[in-house]
Design a protein around this motif. Structure first.
Motif, PDB file in Angstrom:
ATOM      1  N   UNK A 135      18.579 -10.360  99.339  1.00 24.25           N
ATOM      2  CA  UNK A 135      18.635  -9.212  98.420  1.00 24.25           C
ATOM      3  C   UNK A 135      18.335  -9.633  96.981  1.00 24.25           C
ATOM      4  N   UNK A 136      18.956 -10.723  96.532  1.00 23.30           N
ATOM      5  CA  UNK A 136      18.723 -11.377  95.233  1.00 23.30           C
ATOM      6  C   UNK A 136      19.054 -10.465  94.047  1.00 23.30           C
ATOM      7  N   UNK A 137      18.410  -9.305  93.982  1.00 20.90           N
ATOM      8  CA  UNK A 137      18.542  -8.402  92.834  1.00 20.90           C
ATOM      9  C   UNK A 137      19.586  -7.305  93.106  1.00 20.90           C
ATOM     10  N   UNK A 138      19.948  -6.520  92.103  1.00 17.15           N
ATOM     11  CA  UNK A 138      20.917  -5.436  92.320  1.00 17.15           C
ATOM     12  C   UNK A 138      20.306  -4.274  93.106  1.00 17.15           C
ATOM     13  N   UNK A 139      20.213  -4.459  94.396  1.00 19.27           N
ATOM     14  CA  UNK A 139      19.637  -3.471  95.300  1.00 19.27           C
ATOM     15  C   UNK A 139      20.297  -3.646  96.669  1.00 19.27           C
ATOM     16  N   UNK A 196       9.475   0.188  99.666  1.00 16.10           N
ATOM     17  CA  UNK A 196       9.052  -1.200  99.798  1.00 16.10           C
ATOM     18  C   UNK A 196       8.934  -1.810  98.407  1.00 16.10           C
ATOM     19  N   UNK A 197       9.672  -2.892  98.161  1.00 18.56           N
ATOM     20  CA  UNK A 197       9.667  -3.544  96.857  1.00 18.56           C
ATOM     21  C   UNK A 197       8.459  -4.476  96.726  1.00 18.56           C
ATOM     22  N   UNK A 198       8.267  -5.017  95.536  1.00 14.50           N
ATOM     23  CA  UNK A 198       7.111  -5.865  95.265  1.00 14.50           C
ATOM     24  C   UNK A 198       7.112  -7.153  96.085  1.00 14.50           C
ATOM     25  N   UNK A 199       8.308  -7.572  96.550  1.00 14.98           N
ATOM     26  CA  UNK A 199       8.393  -8.788  97.367  1.00 14.98           C
ATOM     27  C   UNK A 199       8.358  -8.473  98.862  1.00 14.98           C
ATOM     28  N   UNK A 209      14.667  -7.358  86.909  1.00 14.41           N
ATOM     29  CA  UNK A 209      14.335  -6.494  88.058  1.00 14.41           C
ATOM     30  C   UNK A 209      14.879  -5.090  87.835  1.00 14.41           C
ATOM     31  N   UNK A 210      16.122  -4.999  87.384  1.00 16.86           N
ATOM     32  CA  UNK A 210      16.757  -3.699  87.193  1.00 16.86           C
ATOM     33  C   UNK A 210      16.050  -2.869  86.121  1.00 16.86           C
ATOM     34  N   UNK A 211      15.661  -3.522  85.034  1.00 14.87           N
ATOM     35  CA  UNK A 211      14.933  -2.821  83.971  1.00 14.87           C
ATOM     36  C   UNK A 211      13.592  -2.317  84.484  1.00 14.87           C
ATOM     37  N   UNK A 212      12.875  -3.157  85.225  1.00  7.95           N
ATOM     38  CA  UNK A 212      11.589  -2.730  85.795  1.00  7.95           C
ATOM     39  C   UNK A 212      11.782  -1.555  86.751  1.00  7.95           C
ATOM     40  N   UNK A 213      12.799  -1.641  87.584  1.00  6.62           N
ATOM     41  CA  UNK A 213      13.083  -0.565  88.540  1.00  6.62           C
ATOM     42  C   UNK A 213      13.379   0.735  87.808  1.00  6.62           C
ATOM     43  N   UNK A 214      14.212   0.661  86.789  1.00  2.00           N
ATOM     44  CA  UNK A 214      14.564   1.844  86.001  1.00  2.00           C
ATOM     45  C   UNK A 214      13.328   2.434  85.325  1.00  2.00           C
TER      46      UNK A 214
END
Length: 231
Positions: A133-137, A157-160, A209-214
């Motif tokens: 998971x690595x990131x806040x997801x 689907x995320x970038x990874x 990651x969170x900033x990009x997602x937002x």
């Protein structure tokens, strides 16, 4: 989940394992605040669980285990039930504290007793949360995807190339008229975290990651809101 002799048995279950990120530092900084925050969060989670009679939950420290037994003829029912709880608690925690969640969602065998939880579902969910998971997801395993039609969900689907539950898109879609104020609150809580003096390289990657997602979610929905990238 016991047989006729009282021995534990395992059944196919939809299982989410969620970790509250950053709580260790909060406990070390202010144990009373951390306890109060987790208690408020716990009470909210239990109020949501009460709306779903088939869902069971265990909370130990900063870890949350959510489970519902799968109906073999209609496995999607349990999956959608657990996803609805994941969505609610992912967004709700921004209202009561500047902390974020990371987790995984799987379908596999599990024994879920009053004082004893055991099974492949727990092992798989924990491993995915801690290593992938690595990131806040909250990431979604293939064992879930094969039982549902992904186009009927807010799974993205995320970038990874990892699937995760897109709770921001879910919230915006369902609350279009009131989403701006909630998103403002979310951006404020992200900024609170950015002011911390204990931002390690690992934390900075999670925040990036969170900033990009937002920002990407706001742009996709034509919402005029953006957090400045500092990483």
């Amino acid at each position: 989940m016991n047989d006729e002799y009282g021995l534990p048995i395992q059944k196919q279950c939809a299982v989410a394992f969620i970790d509250v990120l950053g709580i260790k530092n909060k406990i070390e900084f202010d144990s009373r605040w951390a306890l109060d925050w987790m208690w408020i969060f716990y009470k909210y989670i239990m109020s949501e669980i009460e709306k779903h009679s088939q869902i069971r939950v265990r909370i130990f420290s900063d870890n949350i285990l959510i489970c519902e037994e799968i109906d073999e003829k209609n496995p999607e029912i349990a999956i959608y039930e657990v996803l609805s709880v994941i969505e609610k608690i992912e967004f709700e925690q921004f209202k009561i504290g500047a902390l974020f969640l990371r987790g995984s969602f799987v379908v596999d065998n599990l024994h879920f007793g009053e004082n004893f939880v055991y099974g492949q579902a727990l092992l798989k969910a924990y491993e995915l949360e801690s290593k992938t998971a690595i990131y806040p997801r909250v990431i979604v395993d293939d064992s879930v995807l094969k039982n549902i039609k992904i186009e009927n969900t807010f799974i993205s689907l995320d970038d990874d190339n990892v699937y995760f539950y897109d709770y921001l898109q879910a919230y915006i879609t369902k609350n279009r008229d009131s989403s701006f104020d909630k998103l403002s609150m979310l951006s404020g809580n992200i900024l609170v975290n950015l002011q911390s003096k204990n931002i390690t390289e690992s934390v900075s990657k999670k925040m990036a990651w969170l900033i990009n997602y937002f920002n990407n979610t706001c742009e996709k929905n034509e919402i005029n809101m953006k957090i400045k990238k500092i990483f």
